[in-house]
Design an enzyme around this catalytic site. Structure first.
Site, PDB file in Angstrom:
ATOM      1  N   HIS A  56       0.859  -1.184   0.000  1.00 54.64           N
ATOM      2  CA  HIS A  56       0.000   0.000   0.000  1.00 54.64           C
ATOM      3  C   HIS A  56       0.897   1.237   0.000  1.00 54.64           C
ATOM      4  O   HIS A  56       2.085   1.159   0.338  1.00 54.64           O
ATOM      5  CB  HIS A  56      -0.896   0.007   1.234  1.00 54.64           C
ATOM      6  CG  HIS A  56      -1.964  -1.042   1.211  1.00 54.64           C
ATOM      7  ND1 HIS A  56      -3.033  -1.010   2.061  1.00 54.64           N
ATOM      8  CD2 HIS A  56      -2.126  -2.150   0.443  1.00 54.64           C
ATOM      9  CE1 HIS A  56      -3.814  -2.051   1.831  1.00 54.64           C
ATOM     10  NE2 HIS A  56      -3.280  -2.762   0.849  1.00 54.64           N
ATOM     11  N   GLU A  58       1.134   3.824   1.986  1.00 61.04           N
ATOM     12  CA  GLU A  58       1.741   4.162   3.267  1.00 61.04           C
ATOM     13  C   GLU A  58       2.888   3.222   3.610  1.00 61.04           C
ATOM     14  O   GLU A  58       3.956   3.661   4.031  1.00 61.04           O
ATOM     15  CB  GLU A  58       0.691   4.122   4.394  1.00 61.04           C
ATOM     16  CG  GLU A  58      -0.421   5.133   4.242  1.00 61.04           C
ATOM     17  CD  GLU A  58      -1.637   4.608   3.487  1.00 61.04           C
ATOM     18  OE1 GLU A  58      -2.730   5.151   3.697  1.00 61.04           O
ATOM     19  OE2 GLU A  58      -1.492   3.658   2.686  1.00 61.04           O
ATOM     20  N   CYS A  86      -5.753   2.115   6.070  1.00 59.43           N
ATOM     21  CA  CYS A  86      -6.418   0.853   6.368  1.00 59.43           C
ATOM     22  C   CYS A  86      -5.804   0.268   7.652  1.00 59.43           C
ATOM     23  O   CYS A  86      -4.795   0.776   8.149  1.00 59.43           O
ATOM     24  CB  CYS A  86      -6.244  -0.115   5.198  1.00 59.43           C
ATOM     25  SG  CYS A  86      -4.583  -0.830   5.077  1.00 59.43           S
TER      26      CYS A  86
END
Length: 159
Positions: A56, A58, A86
């Site tokens: 992801h 991040e 998330c």
């Protein structure tokens, strides 16, 4: 940091998310790690091109920032992300010890376009034997050997 600096870093995270979609590289997410007003790392979501479900935006930005700073501890850093993190990314942000999160889109916005993490939150609230993903414990006593050795190791690197 003044508002214009925050806007600049968030704008970069958003631009990364838009570019990712336009170039067909994956999900509409971008993240920027900043320390003392300087960009340390920036990344878009890399799940599709790397075949890595943990890539992801991040997590990818955290990995790059740790490499750049040669540390696993990102205290003193903040992260700007185009969407509310998330559960996995939030966990990574906590483990990296990032000081603050700035986000643009909400998890409800993400869910509305098919990126719904609500099932993970629901699963975490359930006892292990009630979850959709079967979980079974094996060989705890054998595994405790490593934990005992860690606990007794005077040369370990705490984190």
């Amino acid at each position: 940091m003044e508002t214009t600096q925050h806007d600049k870093f968030m704008q970069l995270a958003i631009e990364l998310s838009v570019k990712n979609v336009q170039e067909g590289l994956g999900g509409p997410f971008g993240a920027v790690v900043v320390k003392k007003g300087e960009i340390i790392a920036a990344s878009a979501n890399k799940v599709v091109p790397t075949n890595d479900p943990t890539a992801h935006a991040e997590v990818s930005a955290i990995r790059l920032a740790c490499q750049q700073l040669n540390t696993f501890n990102l205290e003193g850093c903040v992260i700007y992300t185009s969407c509310e993190p998330c559960p996995m990314c939030l966990g990574a942000i906590y483990w990296a010890r990032i000081d603050k999160i700035y986000y643009a889109n909400t998890k409800a916005d993400a869910a509305a376009i098919g990126f719904d993490d609500h099932f993970i939150y629901d699963e975490l609230d359930l006892p292990m034997d009630k979850r959709k993903l079967p979980v079974e414990q094996l060989m705890r006593n054998e595994a405790l050997t490593a934990f005992k050795q860690w606990e007794e190791n005077i040369n370990k690197t705490e984190y």
